[in-house]
Design an enzyme around this catalytic site. Structure first.
Site, short mmCIF file in Angstrom:
data_model
loop_
_atom_site.label_atom_id
_atom_site.label_comp_id
_atom_site.label_asym_id
_atom_site.label_seq_id
_atom_site.Cartn_x
_atom_site.Cartn_y
_atom_site.Cartn_z
N LYS A 88 -12.32 -1.70 -4.61
CA LYS A 88 -13.26 -1.88 -3.50
C LYS A 88 -14.60 -1.14 -3.71
CE LYS A 88 -9.77 -3.73 -0.61
NZ LYS A 88 -8.38 -3.39 -0.47
N TYR B 194 -0.02 -1.50 1.38
CA TYR B 194 -0.30 -2.60 0.46
C TYR B 194 -0.89 -2.02 -0.83
CZ TYR B 194 -2.25 -7.00 -1.33
OH TYR B 194 -2.55 -8.10 -2.10
N ASP C 47 -2.83 5.72 -3.59
CA ASP C 47 -3.58 4.46 -3.70
C ASP C 47 -4.81 4.59 -2.80
OD1 ASP C 47 -4.69 1.99 -3.53
OD2 ASP C 47 -2.84 0.92 -3.01
C1 LIG Z 1 -7.18 -4.00 -1.34
C2 LIG Z 1 -6.12 -3.07 -1.73
C3 LIG Z 1 -5.40 -3.22 -2.93
C4 LIG Z 1 -5.54 -4.43 -3.81
O1 LIG Z 1 -6.81 -4.54 -4.36
P1 LIG Z 1 -7.27 -5.98 -4.91
O2 LIG Z 1 -8.62 -5.70 -5.51
O3 LIG Z 1 -7.29 -6.89 -3.74
O4 LIG Z 1 -6.29 -6.40 -5.93
C5 LIG Z 1 -4.52 -2.23 -3.28
N1 LIG Z 1 -4.33 -1.16 -2.50
C6 LIG Z 1 -4.98 -0.99 -1.34
C7 LIG Z 1 -4.75 0.24 -0.55
C8 LIG Z 1 -5.89 -1.94 -0.91
O5 LIG Z 1 -6.50 -1.77 0.27
#
Ligand SMILES: *Cc1c(COP(=O)(O)O)cnc(C)c1O
Length: 428
Positions: A267, A144, A239
């Site tokens: 995060k 994601y 990511d």
């Molecule tokens: C949470 C998450 C996102 C998206 O971040 P948001 O602040 O919710 O837009 C992207 N990549 C990874 C790996 C994530 O865990």
């Protein structure tokens, strides 16, 4: 436990907010029932609107690595708020957090702050496309990267939970530039690269996947991606929105000693405020406006409250050299405890764990990619989830999510959780 007030509040919310929530996984669709409304949180605990206390294993989906309402972060935000909450002009604070982040993470010279992980990943891909002058990207099924169009091509987490892997509203034109690969499968990636010679700008990957449960890379996977990218003029995007400042000071790049070309954060880097960031070597970052041609901007980017929270969080992590070891030990303890009680109760399961990330899958086979994660028994998961809530333990309301261990959790909390799992798994 009684959830009268939560249920009432949810009914009110549904009237004015689609599905009653501002992010779909909060709605409990995968597990049934109605969401719990939070009143406050401190350390390892959530306190809901009905006065229940829950030990929290979501921690705002990752950011609260030191526990809720962590004093230095709260203080920093309060102090900054008194001085004005947004200017749309540069502040010294932005340079301070940027310098600290650059010093903690390997292989990056410059960093730009945005407001979410979604924005970070979206901008990183645009930068990679601009830099390489190519259009296509490879992403992995079950990873994601936020909800921007290019990534909603069979995304993990929320979208999967809802059984709508391809969201309406994403155009065919956008979808054709995203190639999907199988996580932990280098041959699959090689085939895609061969079939799209000189067209691929970037491979974006969760270097430890956390949005289909926790799935560490198999040996050689990340090394292989690095080699393929270097050999084919492709940029490797890690990511690290979930893993950054969580699995190590320098994230997965440090943990496995592999350099990415662009790294995305979110995060933890915001200390619980809305922050994302992306970073790279100067050569790549200088391609961004106003220095370079790739446009990227944000009215509230680098917001002083968000930067104050993030800086206080990164400073706390930077000053505590034992933190990641301590988190790993707690998580391994929890993992061993869960394994013991599930075995004793004859439950079929697999536990994946790395650092402070852990997930429990109700399937006997190894969970190494999206397909194996999806094989888990969701009916058992539902009983597990609701049983744990009744015992005062809160995990994510979806079998596709990782649990996050925080420094605020004590061994008593972990023992309490293991006992709760023992009790609940007797009812399966
Ligand atoms: C949470 C998450 C996102 C998206 O971040 P948001 O602040 O919710 O837009 C992207 N990549 C990874 C790996 C994530 O865990």
């Amino acid at each position: 436990m009684i959830y009268q007030r939560s249920s009432q509040l949810f009914a009110e919310a549904e009237k004015v907010i689609p599905g009653g929530v501002n992010s779909p996984v909060r709605a409990f669709k995968a597990v049934g029932g109605t969401p719990i409304f939070v009143k406050s949180a401190k350390g390892a605990y959530l306190y809901d609107e009905d006065g229940n206390r829950l030990i929290d294993y979501i921690n705002s989906w990752g950011p609260m690595i030191l526990g809720h309402a962590y004093e230095p972060v709260v203080e920093a935000v309060i102090e900054k708020a008194k001085l004005g909450t947004s200017f749309g002009m540069p502040t010294e604070l932005e340079t301070q957090i940027a310098a600290l982040a650059v010093s903690m993470v390997p292989n990056i010279d410059k960093i730009r702050f945005v407001n979410s992980g979604t924005e970070a990943c979206m901008s990183a891909v645009r930068l990679a496309r601009g830099f390489t002058k190519r259009d296509k990207i490879i992403k992995f099924a079950g990873c994601y990267h936020g909800h921007s169009d290019s990534f909603l091509i069979q995304a993990g987490s929320g979208a999967v939970t809802f059984g709508t892997p391809n969201s309406p509203g994403v155009t065919a034109g956008t979808a054709k530039d995203t190639l999907l690969a199988k996580y932990n499968d280098l041959e699959n990636v090689k085939t895609l690269i061969e079939a799209n010679k000189n067209e691929i700008a970037a491979i974006i990957v969760e270097p430890v996947a956390g949005n289909m449960g926790c799935i560490p890379p198999v040996k050689g996977f990340l090394e292989g991606l690095r080699e393929l990218c270097t050999a084919n003029g492709i940029l490797l995007i890690f990511d690290e929105v979930m893993t950054g400042f969580r699995l190590a000071r320098g994230g997965v790049q440090e943990l496995f000693n592999i350099n990415a070309d662009i790294v995305c954060f979110g995060k933890v880097i915001g200390g619980g405020l809305p922050v994302g960031a992306f970073a790279a070597r100067a050569e790549i970052m200088n391609y961004l406006a106003p220095l370079g041609p790739v446009y990227q901007a944000g009215t509230l980017s680098g917001n002083p409250l968000a930067m104050a929270a993030g800086l206080a969080m990164l400073q706390a992590l930077d000053n505590d050299r034992e933190i990641f070891k301590r988190l790993e030990e707690k998580t391994a303890y929890l993992s061993a405890g869960i394994e013991k009680v599930l075995k004793a109760n004859n439950v079929v399961f697999t536990i994946n764990q790395i650092g402070s990330m852990i997930s429990v899958h109700f399937d006997a086979n190894p969970v190494t990619d999206f397909q194996s994660a999806a094989a888990g028994d969701n009916e058992t998961f539902k009983k597990f989830f609701h049983g744990l809530v009744a015992e005062g333990v809160y995990i994510a309301p979806s079998a596709y999510e990782t649990w996050f261990i925080t420094d605020a959790l004590t061994y008593e909390d972990l023992d309490f959780t293991i006992q709760a799992i023992d009790k609940v798994s007797k009812t399966f």
